[in-house]
Design a protein around this motif. Structure first.
Motif, PDB file in Angstrom:
ATOM      1  N   GLY B 215      86.390  42.757  24.779  1.00 45.53           N
ATOM      2  CA  GLY B 215      86.152  44.176  24.565  1.00 45.53           C
ATOM      3  C   GLY B 215      85.360  44.481  23.324  1.00 45.53           C
ATOM      4  O   GLY B 215      84.797  45.554  23.195  1.00 45.53           O
ATOM      5  N   ALA B 216      85.294  43.548  22.396  1.00 44.68           N
ATOM      6  CA  ALA B 216      84.457  43.714  21.213  1.00 44.68           C
ATOM      7  C   ALA B 216      83.232  42.820  21.381  1.00 44.68           C
ATOM      8  O   ALA B 216      83.090  42.098  22.360  1.00 44.68           O
ATOM      9  N   GLY B 258      83.195  46.656  17.512  1.00 42.29           N
ATOM     10  CA  GLY B 258      83.839  47.221  18.693  1.00 42.29           C
ATOM     11  C   GLY B 258      84.026  48.706  18.544  1.00 42.29           C
ATOM     12  O   GLY B 258      83.907  49.265  17.441  1.00 42.29           O
ATOM     13  N   GLU B 259      84.343  49.320  19.665  1.00 41.74           N
ATOM     14  CA  GLU B 259      84.492  50.770  19.658  1.00 41.74           C
ATOM     15  C   GLU B 259      85.639  51.199  18.757  1.00 41.74           C
ATOM     16  O   GLU B 259      85.546  52.144  18.004  1.00 41.74           O
ATOM     17  N   ALA B 260      86.727  50.470  18.855  1.00 39.39           N
ATOM     18  CA  ALA B 260      87.870  50.802  18.009  1.00 39.39           C
ATOM     19  C   ALA B 260      87.869  49.980  16.724  1.00 39.39           C
ATOM     20  O   ALA B 260      88.482  50.369  15.737  1.00 39.39           O
ATOM     21  N   VAL B 261      87.193  48.870  16.740  1.00 38.06           N
ATOM     22  CA  VAL B 261      87.194  47.986  15.576  1.00 38.06           C
ATOM     23  C   VAL B 261      86.333  48.525  14.458  1.00 38.06           C
ATOM     24  O   VAL B 261      86.670  48.429  13.280  1.00 38.06           O
TER      25      VAL B 261
END
Lengths: 536, 342
Positions: B215-216, B258-261
């Protein structure tokens, strides 16, 4: 040759683990008092997230073999343990699991350090119902699934959880053509054969009572009829009462029907060769009941309360004499919740005194279609029914009630159908509205009882509501929030004792942790742990 | 003329026997000449491939060789200088031949005062026994010309290197186990003899890999600067063994985006070294030499914990570093290089 050499040096793909994101859809999570468990779908494992007092997150992983088909969290049992139950079946292309079984029930206790318990099952059943006391679970066929070409939906697997090695007990319901629809575990009932717990199984056309004692006993099946015609009647819900504590033949069940105005009352009476028998009485309440409950009225008398929204009325039925009292309601309420125990000790949750068992109940009435709630004082309902109701008007209809832990047991969160939500004080009979500005606000009750939490999924803003002062604080995390959990920290001696864990599932999985009890300028200081599921 | 070769005592034998007896020494000489000439034919191919090969052969022949070769032979004609060995044709019919057993090395070949000595024992077309003997004697000396390393003082090279990285911490960054780098190096020759040369210089490399990681996006970049020592040994003038040893520093930049990272990163400097051996093919060009090499070897890079942290921090928010374990970019590898010597 050179290219072959280069290719040989670079060959060897990485583990498939890295190619699969943690979740392809909605993240599946389970909340525990001191941990949050989530399903890492890409790696086929359960991640258990615990928060340390320095607000860092420590994930541990439990591998899952096969395909996860059902899961549930048990309520705290007698030891206060909550368990995560996982049902798995062989994955695509596999006939059995590694141990040769057709399915497996895995029991994970996040609080314990022991390894998960794996119980082989004879067939993969995808339905899972949990005992509210945490002692039992029942696996059943759900829909067309059942683990084979031909499935008997009345074959159940009972699992007794509250022992060191859980016991798996297959059980086949005595059937009259119905299929199980709903399962309800009763509390301990004083029956003629001794204290027993029962599993009540509702099918499309009857209700079966399964005795959960050690030695098996044939089921007792209640065929549903209204006594007037031969229609097939379907149950819509079951409630029960143990009656008086010292009496062992006054335990009763009330079965409301989906397609008839009758309520079937079942008294569990002595029966030769059995722990109990059934004495059945059918009472017409004047309309299809939306909800029923056993309540205590004037002088502690037992009655069955039924809400009949089609008539905007509540009906009180004496289970012994079948005498009925109808109470007109200001609104066609459809849901009834007893709040008597929540009000005991001024809402602190103090244990009721021995005499309180037969004190008149107070019920909270509400409906998703009505912008109001009512308090129903059942102590006055029979004698002065017109004075028994106290209505509280809201600005919006509500979707549901959220219970709050002590010390605020006497308060409930009312989730509005629109943008707003409410804090209802059962003691003061007041209601405080909170405006969120956007519809879809999700509410969570805190663990400590001091706070409630509100957030908008896919937004980065979070609100903490002080249940004492009723003051909301807002913090912006800068990341899209998918869920929030208030949990106890793992080593609360030095630092924070309660943490708020906000999950960000977009892309990889990250978590923002705040000290839930922080006040002043300390509130909002947070620790971000990213890529939680990159570990092996 | 044939009377000279047939003693009177043999006059009574048959034609067949006489023919066989006459052919016997010639056949023996022809066989020997073929054996001796075989390496020289290889040398002829080398000479075709590499300019200056003739010079190299002459120089490499050494003093001992000069004793045997004709010292009074005039300089090579232009055709030889061009590196093309032209077989010497047999004397034309009627040309007087030296007597059998004459010392051709002394240059007493009557009638051939300026003829260059044949450098290849080109024997064929059924010369007489006298001719065979002559050719064998004059070409027994530089049977196998020795190749020579390129003569350029400077060397510069570009190449590709692929290292097999077995560290499990490398897996987020690449979908396979290879880490590819572009290399460039330059050096100066510090030693050279006929078959060996030694260079010192500087080398640099840069490589990058990127892959989705749960996901990242994981991104790894590495650059290195090294001191380089490399040597060459010429088996042939067109084929050399190459050895390289380098040591220096490696800069490693690992990122997780990443989107959240957000952006987590670790940049570290690490010591590193490498040793590679290989083969190089030499291609002649005007005034320069080109070498194409294939090498295999091992890169040594120490393990370093891969802890990725945020680039910026704030008072309100701190980020727990992501620990991916130990990572080393070392391992066995292959390299392809093109070098220019001038």
């Amino acid at each position: 040759l050179v290219l072959a050499l280069v290719a040989a040096l670079g060959c060897g793909e990485r583990d498939a683990f890295w190619n699969s994101p943690p979740s392809s859809g909605k993240l599946k999570t389970w909340a525990f008092p001191d941990a949050v468990a989530l399903f890492d779908e890409g790696a086929n494992r359960i991640a258990v997230l615990k928060v340390k007092s320095d607000l860092t997150v420590a994930p541990t992983f439990v591998p899952v073999e096969g395909t996860l088909v059902a899961s549930a969290v048990t309520p705290p049992d007698a030891q206060g343990l909550r368990r995560l139950l996982l049902v798995t079946e062989p994955g695509p292309g596999a006939a059995t699991l590694a141990d040769g079984s057709s399915a497996r029930l895995t029991i994970v206790e996040p609080k314990a350090t022991v390894a998960p318990i794996a119980l082989p099952l004879s067939r993969p059943l995808r339905g899972l119902a949990i005992d509210p006391e945490g002692a039992w679970a029942v696996l059943h066929a759900e829909g067309t699934s059942g683990g084979g070409l031909v499935v008997n939906p009345n074959e159940l697997i009972l699992v007794k959880l509250d022992q060191e090695v859980p016991e798996v007990r297959p059980h086949t319901l005595r059937s009259f053509g119905g299929k199980p629809q709903r399962f309800t575990f009763t509390p301990m009932l004083q029956l003629p054969g001794g204290p027993r717990r029962l599993l009540v199984v509702e099918t499309e056309k009857d209700v079966a009572l399964v005795n959960l004692k050690e030695a098996p006993e044939p089921d007792l099946t209640v065929q549903l009829t209204n006594g007037v015609d031969t229609r097939t009647l379907s149950p819509a819900g079951v409630v029960f009462t143990d009656g008086q504590a010292a009496v062992n033949d006054d335990a009763r069940l009330a079965i409301r029907l989906k397609n008839d105005a009758s309520v079937v009352l079942v008294q569990l009476v002595p029966s030769p060769g059995r722990d109990y028998g059934a004495a059945i009485n059918v009472v017409d309440v004047g309309g299809v009941p939306d909800d029923v409950a056993f309540v205590h009225t004037d002088g502690g008398a037992l009655a069955l309360a039924a809400l009949v929204s089609s008539r905007s009325a509540a009906v009180l039925v004496d289970p012994v004499t079948s005498v009925k009292v109808e109470v007109a309601l200001p609104t066609p309420f459809t849901h009834l919740a007893l709040v008597t125990s929540a009000l005991a000790g001024g809402g602190t949750g103090a244990a009721p005194s021995p005499g309180d068992a037969n004190e008149p109940d107070i019920a909270l009435l509400w409906s998703p279609s009505a912008p109001s709630v009512s308090f129903w004082a059942l102590g006055q309902a029979v004698g002065k029914p017109y004075r028994s109701l106290e209505n509280v008007q809201l600005t919006d209809a509500i979707n549901g009630l959220i219970d709050l832990p002590r010390p605020h047991l006497d308060r409930k969160l009312l989730a509005g159908r629109g943008q707003d939500f409410y804090l209802l004080d059962l003691t003061a009979r007041t209601v405080d509205p909170f405006l969120s500005g956007t519809s879809g606000t999700t509410l969570r009750a805190g663990l400590s009882g001091q706070w409630a939490w509100a957030f908008l999924p896919s937004h980065d803003t979070l609100a903490r509501l002080d249940l004492t002062t009723k003051h909301p604080d807002t913090v912006t995390l800068g990341r899209s929030i998918d869920d929030v959990f208030e949990i106890a920290t793992d080593d609360a001696v030095a630092g924070a004792s309660h943490a708020l864990l906000a999950l960000h599932a977009a892309g990889d999985l990250s978590a923002t942790v705040l000290d839930a009890d922080a006040t002043g300028s300390a509130w909002g200081t947070r620790q971000v742990t990213t890529s939680l599921l990159l570990g092996r | 003329m044939s009377e000279r070769f047939f003693p009177p005592e043999n006059e009574g034998e048959t034609i067949m026997r006489r023919t066989c007896r006459r052919a016997a020494p010639a056949s023996a000489c022809l066989g020997l000449a073929l054996i001796l000439a075989l390496p020289a034919f290889v040398g002829a191919e080398v000479a075709l491939a590499a300019p200056g090969a003739v010079e190299g052969r002459a120089a490499a022949a050494g003093p001992g060789a000069r004793e045997i070769s004709a010292p009074d032979v005039p300089p090579e004609p232009s055709s030889s200088a061009a590196g093309v060995d032209v077989p010497v044709a047999a004397p034309a019919e009627g040309t007087p031949l030296p007597p059998a057993g004459a010392d051709s090395a002394a240059g007493s070949v009557p009638g051939w005062p300026h003829r260059p000595p044949p450098r290849h024992p080109w024997v064929g077309f059924g010369p007489s026994a006298d001719q065979t003997s002559y050719v064998v004697e004059r070409n027994a000396v530089p049977k196998r010309p020795v190749p020579r390393v390129p003569g350029g003082l400077f060397v510069t090279a570009v190449g590709l290197r692929s290292t097999r990285v077995s560290s499990t911490s490398y897996q987020p960054f690449s979908e396979n186990k290879a880490f590819a780098e572009v290399e460039i190096d330059a050096g100066v020759r510090v030693f050279r003899d006929e078959t060996k040369a030694f260079y010192l210089g500087l080398a640099g490399g840069w490589g990058m890999t990127e892959a989705p990681a749960r996901g990242a996006t994981a991104h790894l970049e590495a650059a290195r600067a090294e001191l380089l020592a490399q040597g060459a040994y010429a088996f042939r003038s067109f084929l050399m063994a190459i050895g390289r040893v380098s040591a220096g520093a490696l800069w490693r930049d690992a990122r997780l985006v990443g989107e959240a990272v957000g952006n987590l990163e670790q940049k570290v400097w690490l010591p590193q070294g490498a040793a590679y051996l290989g083969l190089a093919a030499r291609v002649p060009a005007s005034r320069v030499d080109l070498l194409f090499s294939v090498e295999g070897g091992y890169a040594f890079v120490p393990n370093r914990r891969l802890r990725l942290g945020p680039e910026t921090t704030s008072l309100r928010e701190s980020t727990t570093p992501v620990d991916l374990g130990d990572l080393s970019l070392g391992g066995p590898g292959v390299a392809l290089r093109a070098a220019l010597l001038f």
